[in-house]
Design a protein around this motif. Structure first.
Motif, PDB file in Angstrom:
ATOM      1  N   ASN A 101      24.037  40.762 -49.464  1.00  0.00           N
ATOM      2  CA  ASN A 101      24.805  41.664 -50.311  1.00  0.00           C
ATOM      3  C   ASN A 101      25.793  42.545 -49.535  1.00  0.00           C
ATOM      4  N   GLY A 102      25.984  42.228 -48.263  1.00  0.00           N
ATOM      5  CA  GLY A 102      27.064  42.897 -47.544  1.00  0.00           C
ATOM      6  C   GLY A 102      26.651  43.931 -46.523  1.00  0.00           C
ATOM      7  N   ALA A 103      25.355  44.056 -46.230  1.00  0.00           N
ATOM      8  CA  ALA A 103      24.956  44.984 -45.165  1.00  0.00           C
ATOM      9  C   ALA A 103      25.506  44.453 -43.841  1.00  0.00           C
ATOM     10  N   GLU A 104      25.921  45.366 -42.976  1.00  0.00           N
ATOM     11  CA  GLU A 104      26.564  44.973 -41.728  1.00  0.00           C
ATOM     12  C   GLU A 104      25.526  44.507 -40.696  1.00  0.00           C
ATOM     13  N   ASP A 105      24.374  45.181 -40.722  1.00  0.00           N
ATOM     14  CA  ASP A 105      23.356  44.893 -39.704  1.00  0.00           C
ATOM     15  C   ASP A 105      22.013  45.451 -40.172  1.00  0.00           C
ATOM     16  N   TYR A 106      20.971  45.302 -39.361  1.00  0.00           N
ATOM     17  CA  TYR A 106      19.659  45.837 -39.737  1.00  0.00           C
ATOM     18  C   TYR A 106      18.884  46.284 -38.501  1.00  0.00           C
ATOM     19  N   LEU A 107      17.944  47.156 -38.742  1.00  0.00           N
ATOM     20  CA  LEU A 107      17.023  47.605 -37.693  1.00  0.00           C
ATOM     21  C   LEU A 107      15.612  47.563 -38.269  1.00  0.00           C
ATOM     22  N   ILE A 108      14.661  47.135 -37.445  1.00  0.00           N
ATOM     23  CA  ILE A 108      13.284  47.067 -37.927  1.00  0.00           C
ATOM     24  C   ILE A 108      12.459  48.185 -37.291  1.00  0.00           C
ATOM     25  N   LYS A 109      11.792  48.928 -38.175  1.00  0.00           N
ATOM     26  CA  LYS A 109      10.959  50.033 -37.705  1.00  0.00           C
ATOM     27  C   LYS A 109       9.710  49.498 -37.003  1.00  0.00           C
ATOM     28  N   PRO A 110       9.238  50.078 -35.928  1.00  0.00           N
ATOM     29  CA  PRO A 110       9.916  51.164 -35.221  1.00  0.00           C
ATOM     30  C   PRO A 110      11.042  50.597 -34.355  1.00  0.00           C
ATOM     31  N   TYR A 111      12.207  51.168 -34.480  1.00  0.00           N
ATOM     32  CA  TYR A 111      13.364  50.565 -33.787  1.00  0.00           C
ATOM     33  C   TYR A 111      13.520  51.079 -32.368  1.00  0.00           C
ATOM     34  N   ASP A 112      14.151  50.306 -31.578  1.00  0.00           N
ATOM     35  CA  ASP A 112      14.422  50.617 -30.191  1.00  0.00           C
ATOM     36  C   ASP A 112      15.685  51.481 -30.116  1.00  0.00           C
ATOM     37  N   ARG A 113      15.691  52.526 -29.335  1.00  0.00           N
ATOM     38  CA  ARG A 113      16.834  53.447 -29.257  1.00  0.00           C
ATOM     39  C   ARG A 113      18.100  52.776 -28.728  1.00  0.00           C
ATOM     40  N   PHE A 114      17.864  51.852 -27.791  1.00  0.00           N
ATOM     41  CA  PHE A 114      19.011  51.136 -27.226  1.00  0.00           C
ATOM     42  C   PHE A 114      19.680  50.246 -28.279  1.00  0.00           C
ATOM     43  N   LEU A 115      18.822  49.581 -29.082  1.00  0.00           N
ATOM     44  CA  LEU A 115      19.350  48.762 -30.177  1.00  0.00           C
ATOM     45  C   LEU A 115      20.117  49.618 -31.186  1.00  0.00           C
TER      46      LEU A 115
END
Ligand SMILES: [Mg+2]
Length: 336
Positions: A101-115
């Motif tokens: 649906n157009g999201a640019e990217d994603y992060l999965i919890k718990p996410y890495d600060r560098f990512l």
């Protein structure tokens, strides 16, 4: 805009999550950060201020991340804002849906600060590039509009200048230069269309004496009246009335035979006599009169050049003068 000045919006229903993300972003050097605790508040913020990036929690009550995303992407203004989805590992289905649906990217919890750092800056760079392109496009559009307007105005001035260069300064009718152009054009057209072309030449009888008697200002006024009256007789759009010389006028009559031209010529002569402009120095009439010569040629049938038409109209005019003036003479074909 510098990337560090970007406006970032965090949308998450969990206060702790919002604050952690907020602190991360502050530590990365971002300062303009807005917080929303629901999809509804998030949409209100997007509506009220410019936003360059949205970090959007997937699981929220009432309106979840996917629903908010769909709303964002269906709006012309907000659809260009890159959105990073933040979700738990077990929400893969929704995450996939978000990307679709157009999201640019994603992060999965718990996410890495560098990512987080890499994805946020990558999204913001894209947004910056998009903004620059949009601005350039807009500038280009404005420039094109200005150019089109300038061309349009230039065209108007050019047309006005053209018209002025065609006009006789005193009488306002066509001048000699334009007459020459039209005669050439109509001569070629008559040849092509296999039609007759007629020419009327007329001049004011005893005009020098008129000037000597009444003065040059009155003479100019007389020329204007004669031109104005003749233009009322010459009515067809393709006919051209021109000032040929000092007190001499010409009418080009396309698709007109000698009879038609002599009819027009007689109309001009009659109307000018009927003006009743006093002329005590005239030897033939108490009022201003004109002598008229007419010629007519079918350029398709005869070997001739356009100057022949002028020559013959001039000879007919000379004949009209010789036969007492204030009359119309048509050049006859005999002897040609
Ligand atoms: Mg949540």
């Amino acid at each position: 805009m510098e990337i560090s000045e970007a406006q970032i919006l965090i949308v998450d229903d969990d206060r702790m999550n919002r604050e952690i993300l907020f602190r991360h972003l502050i530590n990365l050097g971002y300062t303009n950060i807005s917080l929303a605790d629901s999809g509804k508040t998030g949409l209100e913020i997007v509506d009220a201020q410019p936003i360059d990036l949205i970090l959007l929690d997937m699981m929220m009550p009432v309106m979840n991340g996917l629903e908010m995303l769909v709303r964002l992407k269906s709006n012309q203004k907000s659809r260009v804002i890159p959105t990073i989805i933040i979700s738990a590992l077990d929400e893969k289905e929704m995450m996939l849906s978000s990307i679709q649906n157009g999201a640019e990217d994603y992060l999965i919890k718990p996410y890495d600060r560098f990512l987080l750092k890499t994805r946020v800056s990558a999204c913001l760079e894209k947004k910056l590039l998009y903004d620059r392109e949009a601005l350039n496009k807009k500038k280009l559009e404005v420039a094109y509009e200005e150019l089109a307007l300038a061309y349009y105005q230039l065209e108007i001035v050019k047309n006005e200048l053209d018209a002025l260069s065609h006009r006789d300064g005193l009488t306002g009718i066509s001048n000699r230069r334009y007459f020459d152009t039209v005669l050439e054009r109509e001569w070629n057209a008559a040849k092509r269309e296999r039609k007759n072309l007629s020419l009327i030449l007329f001049d004011i009888d005893y005009f020098k004496k008129y000037n000597d008697t009444y003065g040059h200002l009155a003479g100019d006024d007389c020329l204007c009246q004669v031109a104005g009256t003749a233009s009322q007789v010459v009515k067809r759009p393709r006919d051209t009335l021109a000032r040929y010389g000092g007190e001499e006028f010409a009418v080009i009559l396309p698709d007109t035979d000698a009879l038609g031209a002599s009819f027009c010529a007689e109309g001009i002569r009659d109307r000018i006599e009927s003006l009743h402009i006093h002329h005590i120095a005239s030897q033939i009439h108490p009022y201003v009169t004109v002598s008229v010569g007419v010629s007519s040629i079918n350029p398709h049938l005869e070997v001739a050049i356009s100057q022949q038409l002028i020559k013959e109209a001039d000879l007919a005019l000379y004949e009209a003068k010789r036969e007492g003036r204030n009359c119309v003479k048509v050049w006859s074909n005999k002897g040609r």
